[in-house]
Design an enzyme around this catalytic site. Structure first.
Site, PDB file in Angstrom:
ATOM      1  N   GLU A 254     -10.467  -2.343   4.054  1.00  0.00           N
ATOM      2  CA  GLU A 254      -9.151  -1.809   4.402  1.00  0.00           C
ATOM      3  C   GLU A 254      -8.966  -0.424   3.779  1.00  0.00           C
ATOM      4  OE1 GLU A 254      -6.479  -5.811   4.954  1.00  0.00           O
ATOM      5  OE2 GLU A 254      -6.585  -5.080   2.909  1.00  0.00           O
TER       6      GLU A 254
ATOM      7  N   ASP B   9       0.783  -1.250   0.000  1.00  0.00           N
ATOM      8  CA  ASP B   9       0.000   0.000   0.000  1.00  0.00           C
ATOM      9  C   ASP B   9       0.814   1.299   0.000  1.00  0.00           C
ATOM     10  OD1 ASP B   9      -1.519  -2.144   0.828  1.00  0.00           O
ATOM     11  OD2 ASP B   9      -2.225  -1.213   2.659  1.00  0.00           O
TER      12      ASP B   9
HETATM   13  C1  FRU Z   1      -3.885  -3.605   2.757  1.00  0.00           C
HETATM   14  C2  FRU Z   1      -3.273  -4.019   4.079  1.00  0.00           C
HETATM   15  C3  FRU Z   1      -3.659  -3.049   5.175  1.00  0.00           C
HETATM   16  C4  FRU Z   1      -2.547  -3.215   6.159  1.00  0.00           C
HETATM   17  C5  FRU Z   1      -1.360  -3.456   5.269  1.00  0.00           C
HETATM   18  C6  FRU Z   1      -0.327  -4.396   5.832  1.00  0.00           C
HETATM   19  O1  FRU Z   1      -3.217  -4.114   1.645  1.00  0.00           O
HETATM   20  O2  FRU Z   1      -3.680  -5.345   4.405  1.00  0.00           O
HETATM   21  O3  FRU Z   1      -4.941  -3.257   5.713  1.00  0.00           O
HETATM   22  O4  FRU Z   1      -2.394  -2.095   6.972  1.00  0.00           O
HETATM   23  O5  FRU Z   1      -1.869  -3.989   4.061  1.00  0.00           O
HETATM   24  O6  FRU Z   1       0.789  -4.469   4.988  1.00  0.00           O
END
Ligand code: FRU
Length: 519
Positions: A229, A47
């Site tokens: 998310e 992300d």
């Molecule tokens: C989304 C996610 C988020 C988390 C991060 C962990 O892709 O699962 O929810 O904070 O990646 O790397």
């Protein structure tokens, strides 16, 4: 098809957009490394985090494993850019330790030092991230929100000693996006975050980024076939009219996205400083019936645009988002070697009223903007039924094309074609469906979930279909009807598959125009 094999040249230093140079050996050694999409030079990335603009610099922090090309040891990597296209990788900003992994979140410039973490003369940049507590922590197993701050414009970071600042004793409370709200209800910081498993967006307010008070909870609604998310919430004018605005609530979902696996959905509505009221909720609650999926708002109809969130600190009214150009279904298996995953091109998002309905429009920040002479152009002409190869190579390029389908059943393009490889962008005229087919795009057997055909309904406008297509070595991003629908997909063709063709099937069509910039 008789495929053209014009070789794509190696990128020169001056045109290399990504922080990850292809290396001294050039793209032959690293054929999938994009030129204009950010990649970390080495190791894993997911992300985008902490997108913030400050004093002429765009900061892109990102989920990063500094130690390997797989997910793990989550830390915030960091890159900076002055134009959103040429990124320079910086040292890791916030590293994980034995007590916590640094999960996704946002960053704000605390101009008035409301947090007290800086001083009036040196206001802090504050990162609000999720502490994913591990074994060595008394909070092991929990996810809570924490702060880190920088007094040197993002170069070095210090964790706040009072962390976490918001703990709900939950194992899946994450991805805080913070912005400054200034409206009827007052002026304060607002945090949107998720209770991922509950499929809920939770909203909090604060005067100082340290003490948070619950405002409201949104969801479940619309797509709920996976965890929620990386939310975001911002206001946009409709057709540029500030007297007619909507709030846009972004909710990323994995799995359960429109094309399978990860995707971003959006809701339009009102936000009064306390509660988000959606006007685009089709279904409420947790439901398993997937038949309404195409009625929901999707940021992208492809497989590879996830965790998209927007920049803070851009004062000129532009709202710019970046997504992770990958999909949790197969992210760990993509065949790119020592680096894994790229970001999407940044996109400017706006709202338009089309046939009485307010919809999201997205425009890519264009690496070739201002380059006025296309490498190849076709003017208005008849397209006879069949495939017409074009005498131009396109692997790192923008293609703009406009069709009038005429009597054809389908019209479209083959991109990254060569040998048995091709990625097919086709428009089904009777059903008004745009498709991207990557089943024969190149390496596709590294994961069973990778070969796919994406589809989105795209009505003709004045009898025409306009497509803007960005190619960058391992990606195809399609913007239909000036960005009213987009499809983003990864592809892994051999380097020599650079041929481009147009086609009409089942009848003749009219090609209004075609331009290729790049090579
Ligand atoms: C989304 C996610 C988020 C988390 C991060 C962990 O892709 O699962 O929810 O904070 O990646 O790397």
């Amino acid at each position: 098809m008789n495929v053209l094999t014009t070789a794509a040249g190696a990128p020169s230093a001056s045109t290399t957009g990504s922080a990850g140079p292809a290396g001294p050996a050039g793209p032959a050694a690293d054929p999938f490394r994009p030129e204009w999409h950010f990649t970390s030079e080495r190791n894993w990335l997911n992300d985008p985090n902490g997108l913030v603009y400050l004093n002429g610099t765009y900061h892109l922090f990102y989920q990063h494993n500094p130690f390997g090309p797989e997910w793990g040891n989550m830390s915030w990597g960091h890159a900076t850019s002055r134009d959103l296209l040429r990124w320079e990788e910086q040292p890791v900003a916030i590293p994980c330790d034995e007590r916590e992994a640094i999960f996704s979140g946002s960053a704000v410039f605390d101009e008035h030092n409301t947090s007290g973490l800086g001083s009036a003369g040196t206001p802090p940049l504050v990162a609000i991230y999720t502490s994913a507590y591990s074994g060595a922590s008394p909070l092991a197993g929990r996810q809570a929100q924490s702060l880190a701050y920088s007094l040197d414009e993002g170069t070095t970071w210090t964790k706040y000693s009072g962390n976490p600042v918001l703990d709900r004793a939950s194992a899946d409370f994450r991805d805080p996006k913070v912005f400054w709200y200034d409206g009827g209800a007052g002026s304060y910081w607002v945090m949107v975050a998720v209770e991922a498993v509950e499929r809920q967006v939770v909203l909090y307010k604060s005067a100082d980024l340290k003490n948070w008070e619950h405002l409201s909870t949104f969801g479940p609604a619309n797509a709920t076939g996976g965890v929620w998310e990386c939310p975001d919430l911002f206001e946009l004018p409709v057709d540029g009219n500030p007297a007619d605005s909507r709030w846009v609530l972004i909710v990323n979902i994995n799995p359960g996205g429109i094309a399978g696996g990860s995707a971003g959905q959006y809701f339009l509505g009102a936000f009064d400083g306390v509660e988000f009221r959606s006007e685009s909720t089709v279904t409420e609650g947790l439901q398993q019936d997937g038949s309404l999926m195409r009625e929901y708002g999707w940021l992208d109809w492809g497989r590879d645009y996830y965790a998209a969130v927007s920049f803070s600190g851009i004062a000129d009214g532009r709202r710019i988002m970046i997504g992770w150009m990958n999909n949790w279904d197969y992210a760990g298996s993509i065949p790119t070697g020592s680096w894994r995953s790229a970001m999407s091109l940044p996109r400017e998002v706006s709202l338009a009223r089309i046939d009485g309905k307010v919809v999201l429009r997205q425009t890519a920040i264009d690496p070739f903007a201002g380059q006025d002479s296309p490498s190849f152009s076709l003017g208005p002409q008849a397209l006879a039924p069949g495939v017409q190869e074009l005498p131009v190579a396109a692997a790192v390029a923008r293609i703009d094309v406009e069709f009038e389908p005429g009597t054809a059943n389908s019209v479209g393009l083959l991109v990254r074609a060569g040998g048995a490889e091709r990625t097919v962008i086709s428009y089904d005229v009777a059903d008004c469906i745009l498709r991207l087919d990557r089943r024969e795009s190149g390496q596709a057997d590294f994961h069973a979930a990778f070969p796919s055909v994406e589809a989105v309904a795209v009505p003709l406008q004045d009898g025409r279909l306009r497509l803007g297509i960005h190619l960058d070595r391992c990606s195809v991003e399609v913007f239909a009807q000036d960005g009213l629908a987009t499809i983003t997909d990864l592809v892994f063709p051999v380097e020599a598959s650079t041929a481009l063709a147009v086609f009409a099937e089942g009848g003749g069509a009219h090609l209004v125009a075609l331009d290729v910039v790049g090579r």
